[in-house]
Design a protein around this motif. Structure first.
Motif, PDB file in Angstrom:
ATOM      1  N   ALA A 426       0.725  -1.013  -0.012  1.00 19.53           N
ATOM      2  CA  ALA A 426       0.201   0.140  -0.087  1.00 19.53           C
ATOM      3  C   ALA A 426       1.037   1.251  -0.102  1.00 19.53           C
ATOM      4  N   ARG A 427       1.927   1.105   0.675  1.00 17.50           N
ATOM      5  CA  ARG A 427       2.884   2.553   0.859  1.00 17.50           C
ATOM      6  C   ARG A 427       3.370   2.707  -0.742  1.00 17.50           C
ATOM      7  N   TRP A 428       3.883   1.336  -1.156  1.00 19.82           N
ATOM      8  CA  TRP A 428       4.525   1.610  -2.609  1.00 19.82           C
ATOM      9  C   TRP A 428       3.547   2.265  -3.536  1.00 19.82           C
ATOM     10  N   VAL A 429       2.283   1.730  -3.657  1.00 18.19           N
ATOM     11  CA  VAL A 429       1.214   2.264  -4.435  1.00 18.19           C
ATOM     12  C   VAL A 429       1.110   3.813  -4.335  1.00 18.19           C
ATOM     13  N   ARG A 430       1.089   4.383  -3.099  1.00 18.11           N
ATOM     14  CA  ARG A 430       0.959   5.554  -2.706  1.00 18.11           C
ATOM     15  C   ARG A 430       2.043   6.439  -3.186  1.00 18.11           C
ATOM     16  N   ASP A 431       3.282   5.858  -2.961  1.00 16.56           N
ATOM     17  CA  ASP A 431       4.712   6.784  -3.298  1.00 16.56           C
ATOM     18  C   ASP A 431       4.705   6.581  -4.943  1.00 16.56           C
ATOM     19  N   ASN A 432       4.003   5.943  -5.758  1.00 16.98           N
ATOM     20  CA  ASN A 432       3.971   5.899  -7.006  1.00 16.98           C
ATOM     21  C   ASN A 432       2.505   6.339  -7.533  1.00 16.98           C
ATOM     22  N   GLY A 434      -0.713   6.401  -6.657  1.00 19.27           N
ATOM     23  CA  GLY A 434      -1.770   5.644  -6.840  1.00 19.27           C
ATOM     24  C   GLY A 434      -2.678   5.690  -5.347  1.00 19.27           C
ATOM     25  N   GLU A 435      -3.830   5.227  -5.185  1.00 20.40           N
ATOM     26  CA  GLU A 435      -4.682   5.569  -4.226  1.00 20.40           C
ATOM     27  C   GLU A 435      -4.937   4.044  -3.759  1.00 20.40           C
ATOM     28  N   VAL A 436      -5.200   3.817  -2.317  1.00 18.89           N
ATOM     29  CA  VAL A 436      -5.430   2.378  -1.846  1.00 18.89           C
ATOM     30  C   VAL A 436      -6.873   2.442  -1.532  1.00 18.89           C
ATOM     31  N   HIS A 460       2.501  -0.976 -11.519  1.00 11.48           N
ATOM     32  CA  HIS A 460       2.524   0.394 -11.979  1.00 11.48           C
ATOM     33  C   HIS A 460       2.979   0.353 -13.335  1.00 11.48           C
ATOM     34  N   ARG A 467      -1.594   0.875  -9.030  1.00  9.58           N
ATOM     35  CA  ARG A 467      -3.008   0.508  -8.508  1.00  9.58           C
ATOM     36  C   ARG A 467      -2.976  -0.998  -7.848  1.00  9.58           C
TER      37      ARG A 467
END
Length: 714
Positions: A426-432, A434-436, A460, A467
């Motif tokens: 989830a943190r990787w998604v936000r850093d790139n 995206g939304e969780v 990604h 996502r």
């Protein structure tokens, strides 16, 4: 960047759950007659009085045979020499039963010796390698073993993971995974590493490897009499003493009547001093429990041998006996009821993502994950969705790391995939960018509530932000076939208890799926010990199976401690049995063999005592009928003469031991049931049979003796 080499060395097939074989029934069978012939020299060697003194009944029989030999030489007669020959055959036949049982162990030991190979070890000293003979290794040494090399000694993997061929020990051709940092770290000297590189810390002392101990045990060198055997031996000694006193008192009666144990026309034949002594010895041998006395040792040896045939190494006969009386069975969950590591059990897509799309992403992002969980995801995706993805040379692989808690791959064109702990992904998604979605938390909670471990999968691409694709449900996978086998244990009157360190919710889910009777959750080693001691304080015998170091105290405390061969060295040292196949359901076979050992001993003891009663009533009326007319009325067999009656009984006494050797070695068939039904069955089959058979056999032998041996007086 290419995928690591170990990925190519571990195909998915290696981590598929093994299919257990059908439950085997433990039963009787025939004996190869050539085994008797091959064991004859060993049986003759056992005529040494110092060796035979371990069996008091047969020792008395040998003394009797020696005495009749002296009497037959002093006063030769056909009757005297025939009795002498058959008494010696009685001793030889009893030794033959034990010799055949031991010969099987020696044959297995020779096979194990053939597996030994001189191994050169690569010992680590100060970070450098030195080549030494495996015999020079000491406890605590670290050695390097690579693909194609033999493990030089028993030990634990402290670095790396590898596929190992253990067929030399277990007989199974399928390789197994051995890795550091878990309960699958133990390796056995003489096994072959098939892939990768591992570092092993030696745990054995010189000359005390697992293979050495197996050879010693199957040869019977370390076998000691069990408490039950000692108690039965004491009973046989007491019975022998009672019959000895009873027979000796017949001599004054013979002198008083001037017609010792014979009809009037046989007076001179049976009142000669030499013949009187031969008759007394013959009567004693026929009345003491020679049948069970001759077969008792063979029954115990055969019980341990049957375990070895099923790839279970029993450290003592006491453990085999205890297995037959087990009331409570404790099973460690991880590696025993379930496979050692959690495995992929389901894929849960989020939003519009299809299951196949999620499976493809999970597979690719797990190819660089060398953990058992990662390999299980690869196997699950390939099996369930028929995907055929493999490592690509143009991809940048991201191996799993305890720091990032993720693994993944960066494909050409900016397409990146990640799989790992839900919070990390989830943190990787936000850093790139995206939304969780809120659905992730709900999915993670659902998996956690069921006792599983959730792993998130995300991607990604160059076209947009990262996502989430879905969640992988890792679960404890119960080994197939356990529910049915636990039901069989329940029919045997054995209560099964699963012991685990998991929380009660997870523990209950696994217990319900496996079909155990009870469970102990959040269990510490102290909790396991306390549970075993409570059961034992209530008069119950407890069996425990386990494979981890934390199971060692409980394995040592249990009456029957069965350690898995795949487990740690500490577990194998603590248990009194080692299952070379590492199959927890084997405990059912162990219990059956233990019960079969007890049933066999009880059945043959019953048969032997019934035989003695039958021989008593068959011989004495024929011998005393001419002296006391009232005894002639009970001489229902109408044996030809006292001399033929005595000789017929001695011949039967010797032959029945040979006839029962196959039953003693293979065991009486065990069928689940309560003690009352087993006792009733024993009494009807072996008690009544033991009463009837001697009458029929002695009468038949009597007719043959009179017909073919003219030297026997009529």
């Amino acid at each position: 960047m290419t995928a690591p080499a170990p990925l190519r060395a571990k195909p998915a097939e290696e981590i598929r759950p093994p299919e257990p074989g059908p439950a085997r029934r433990i039963g009787a069978g025939l004996l190869d007659p050539q085994q008797l012939w091959r064991a004859l020299p060993a049986a003759l060697c056992k005529l040494n009085p110092l060796t035979l003194a371990r069996s008091p009944v047969m020792f008395v029989t040998e003394i009797g045979a020696a005495l009749t030999t002296v009497l037959a030489v002093a006063q030769p007669s056909v009757f005297g020499w025939l009795i002498t020959v058959w008494l010696w055959l009685t001793v030889v036949f009893a030794n033959l039963a034990e010799a055949v049982a031991e010969s099987r162990g020696r044959a297995q030991a020779d096979t194990l010796r053939g597996m030994r190979r001189q191994t050169v070890a690569r010992r680590l000293v100060g970070g450098a390698e030195e080549r030494v003979s495996a015999a020079e290794l000491r406890r605590g040494d670290a050695v390097v073993v690579e693909a194609g090399e033999l493990v030089p000694g028993d030990g634990d993997v402290i670095e790396g993971v590898a596929s190992v061929d253990e067929s030399a020990i277990t007989g199974e051709s399928a390789p197994v995974i051995r890795e550091s940092g878990g309960d699958r770290c133990a390796v056995t000297g003489g096994t072959e590493v098939l892939s990768d590189r591992i570092v092993v810390r030696i745990t054995q002392e010189p000359g005390a490897s697992f293979l050495d101990r197996m050879i010693s045990l199957v040869e019977g060198a370390d076998r000691k009499k069990t408490p039950n055997e000692l108690a039965l031996n004491l009973l046989l000694v007491m019975m022998t003493f009672v019959f000895l006193v009873a027979v000796v008192t017949l001599q004054p009666m013979a002198v008083f009547s001037k017609d010792f144990m014979a009809a009037a026309h046989d007076t001179q034949a049976l009142t000669a001093d030499g013949v009187t002594g031969i008759v007394l010895v013959s009567l004693l041998v026929c009345l003491i429990p020679t049948t069970i006395g001759g077969l008792l040792s063979a029954i115990g040896i055969a019980g341990m041998d049957r375990l070895v045939q099923r790839n279970v190494l029993a450290m003592s006969g006491r453990a085999v006996e205890a297995a037959g009386d087990v009331n409570t069975l404790l099973l460690d969950k991880t590696g025993t009821i379930t496979f050692g590591n959690r495995r992929a059990g389901a894929l849960l897509p989020l939003g519009p993502v299809t299951g196949r799309r999620l499976a493809d992403a999970a597979l690719l992002s797990s190819l660089a994950d060398e953990t058992p969980e990662g390999r299980s995801i690869v196997a699950y995706a390939r099996e369930k969705f028929a995907l055929d993805r493999s490592a690509r040379a143009d991809a940048a692989w991201v191996p799993f790391s305890a720091t990032t808690r993720m693994s993944g791959v960066d494909l050409p064109g900016g397409h990146r995939l990640r799989k790992g702990a839900a919070t990390a992904v989830a943190r990787w998604v936000r850093d790139n960018g995206g939304e969780v979605p809120a659905a992730l938390d709900a999915c993670v909670d659902q998996v956690s509530a069921s006792g599983g471990t959730p792993l998130a999968v995300a991607e990604h691409t160059a076209e947009g932000p990262a996502r989430l694709l879905g969640v992988v449900h890792l679960k404890d996978v119960v080994k197939p076939g356990l529910r049915e086998r636990f039901a069989e244990l329940r029919r045997m009157g054995i209560r099964t208890v699963m012991v685990t360190g998991d929380n009660p919710v997870t523990a209950k889910a696994i217990a319900d799926e496996a079909g155990v009777d009870d469970f102990l959750a959040e269990a510490t080693p102290e909790d396991k010990l306390a549970l075993i001691r409570r059961e034992q304080a209530g008069g119950k015998l407890v069996a425990m199976t386990g494979d981890g170091t934390n199971d060692a105290p409980a394995l040592a405390q249990a009456d029957v401690g069965v350690a898995m061969n795949t487990g740690t060295s500490a577990a194998k040292e603590a248990g009194n049995m080692v299952d070379l196949d590492s199959d927890p359901t084997k405990i059912i076979d162990i219990v059956e063999i233990g019960k079969q050992l007890l049933v066999t001993r009880g059945a043959l003891t019953t048969f032997s005592l019934a035989n003695d009663i039958a021989k008593y009533f068959a011989i004495l009326p024929a011998m005393f009928g001419g002296v006391h007319s009232s005894l002639d009325a009970v001489n229902v067999m109408r044996l030809h003469s006292p001399t033929s009656a005595i000789l017929s009984a001695v011949v039967f006494n010797a032959l029945i031991i040979v006839a029962l050797i196959p039953l003693a070695l293979r065991g009486v068939r065990y069928r689940p049931g309560d003690a009352d039904s087993l006792l009733t069955r024993n009494l009807w089959i072996y008690g009544v049979g033991g009463l009837i058979l001697p009458f029929l056999a002695i009468k038949f032998i009597d007719l043959a003796v009179v017909q073919f041996i003219p030297g026997i007086r009529s």
